[in-house]
Write an enzyme that holds these catalytic residues in place. Sequence first.
Site, short mmCIF file in Angstrom:
data_model
loop_
_atom_site.label_atom_id
_atom_site.label_comp_id
_atom_site.label_asym_id
_atom_site.label_seq_id
_atom_site.Cartn_x
_atom_site.Cartn_y
_atom_site.Cartn_z
N LYS A 114 10.20 99.67 -45.68
CA LYS A 114 11.60 99.42 -46.05
C LYS A 114 12.33 100.73 -46.35
CE LYS A 114 11.45 94.64 -47.76
NZ LYS A 114 11.65 93.75 -48.92
N LYS A 196 6.38 87.79 -35.49
CA LYS A 196 6.51 86.76 -36.52
C LYS A 196 7.98 86.33 -36.68
CE LYS A 196 6.88 87.80 -40.97
NZ LYS A 196 7.17 87.25 -42.28
N LYS A 199 13.06 86.20 -41.53
CA LYS A 199 14.39 85.95 -42.11
C LYS A 199 15.40 87.01 -41.69
CE LYS A 199 13.71 84.36 -46.62
NZ LYS A 199 13.44 85.27 -47.72
P1 ATP Z 1 11.83 89.04 -44.06
O1 ATP Z 1 11.88 88.91 -42.59
O2 ATP Z 1 13.16 89.40 -44.67
O3 ATP Z 1 10.68 89.86 -44.57
P2 ATP Z 1 10.46 86.55 -44.24
O4 ATP Z 1 10.97 85.61 -43.23
O5 ATP Z 1 9.16 87.24 -43.98
O6 ATP Z 1 11.59 87.59 -44.65
P3 ATP Z 1 9.88 86.09 -47.04
O7 ATP Z 1 10.95 85.72 -48.02
O8 ATP Z 1 9.33 87.50 -47.11
O9 ATP Z 1 10.36 85.71 -45.57
O10 ATP Z 1 8.66 85.12 -47.17
C1 ATP Z 1 8.67 83.93 -47.87
C2 ATP Z 1 7.38 83.20 -47.53
O11 ATP Z 1 7.49 82.65 -46.19
C3 ATP Z 1 6.19 84.14 -47.52
O12 ATP Z 1 5.32 83.83 -48.59
C4 ATP Z 1 5.47 83.85 -46.20
O13 ATP Z 1 4.22 83.22 -46.44
C5 ATP Z 1 6.27 82.82 -45.47
N1 ATP Z 1 6.56 83.21 -44.09
C6 ATP Z 1 7.52 84.06 -43.68
N2 ATP Z 1 7.58 84.14 -42.34
C7 ATP Z 1 6.61 83.31 -41.86
C8 ATP Z 1 6.17 82.93 -40.53
N3 ATP Z 1 6.76 83.42 -39.45
N4 ATP Z 1 5.17 82.05 -40.41
C9 ATP Z 1 4.56 81.54 -41.52
N5 ATP Z 1 4.93 81.85 -42.78
C10 ATP Z 1 5.93 82.72 -42.98
#
Ligand code: ATP
Length: 335
Positions: A114, A196, A199
Amino acid sequence: MSEKRVVFSGIQPTGNLHLGNYLGAVKNWVARQDEKINYFCVVDLHSLTLPQDPETLRTQTRSLAAVLMACGIDPDKSTLFIQSHVTAHAEACWLLNCITPLGWLQRMTQFKDKSARQESIGTGLLDYPVLQAADIILYDAHEVPVGEDQKQHVELTRDIAQRFNHIYEQEFFVIPEPVIPEVGARVMGLDDPMAKMSKSLAHTRGHAIRLLDEPKEILRSFKKAVTDSGNEIVFSDDPEKAGVNNLLGIYKAVTEKSEAEVLADFADARGYGDLKVGVAEAVIETLKPIQMRYNELMADPAELDRIMKQGADQARAVSTPKLDEMKHIMGLTLP
Ligand code: ATP
Ligand code: LTN
């Protein structure tokens, strides 16, 4: 004494929840609510570690709380609250800062990633995992259900808790375990099945299915999903088939069917077009009640605020005495 294990997890209000967040995290939190003592936290203080528009952050915080409830987090079974409403978290973070070696934080891969993307780096970004440790240890959590990317932070929490126990020569903090979702609960981007679903990319067209997307948009995104040039509908580890595998995985997760049942459902499919429509329909059906419940909750902001206040009161009742004990152990006087 209660036999139930304590679960703590957090999620940042930094964007719209997507199917990956739901299938990988929130759905599992919901499913295990009855077996555990649960704390689910909208970690708004963590969001401040990167620049945020104040009004957007406020809106997203409330919206995320409503989405979590719409997904099935029941405030009568779980303590659902907003991190900044419980001041013990920021206070405990300061206390833990004072026993955490700087080198431990500089080694965190998420900080390195980051900070590489930022022109100016706030101290909060480096300190992010210490606040996360404070969240967890204040509730004596045994289990922290998170994605693979958070494993290192939970391991750091264990190190910090052990260091505190060692310095002050007592078993004061529970040493928590990360609980990583099973393989298959890793939902990949529809536009790139090797990456993956995330968000931060959820606004890129066709990348993610957001939980609040309209059925039309969901169908459009699935229809555009990247697959391969063949026509074989099979579960497979072959990178060539990652797109089809991801679609089948999503279908399997939302319908809760076995692999054999999933394949039987698509036995008569005339190609990937039918597969995409079938998966889209199953996802639309799953999200429909969530979206309806979300709209009801958002239509009554006073009730939402009442529930958030109730959650914060419950969280405070547990974390304040723990914080006071912590202060006492460290030699602070209590008022
Ligand atoms: P960013 O892309 O901003 O890092 P993110 O989509 O990874 O965000 P987070 O808020 O970091 O989301 O994660 C929240 C929860 O969602 C985490 O504990 C993680 O287990 C789950 N998660 C996030 N993306 C995935 C995915 N593609 N598949 C399964 N679980 C996920
Ligand atoms: N860093 C986590 C969010 C988070 C968290 C926590 C998760 C903050 N505090 C405590 C588990 C326990 C993330 O970005 N997913």
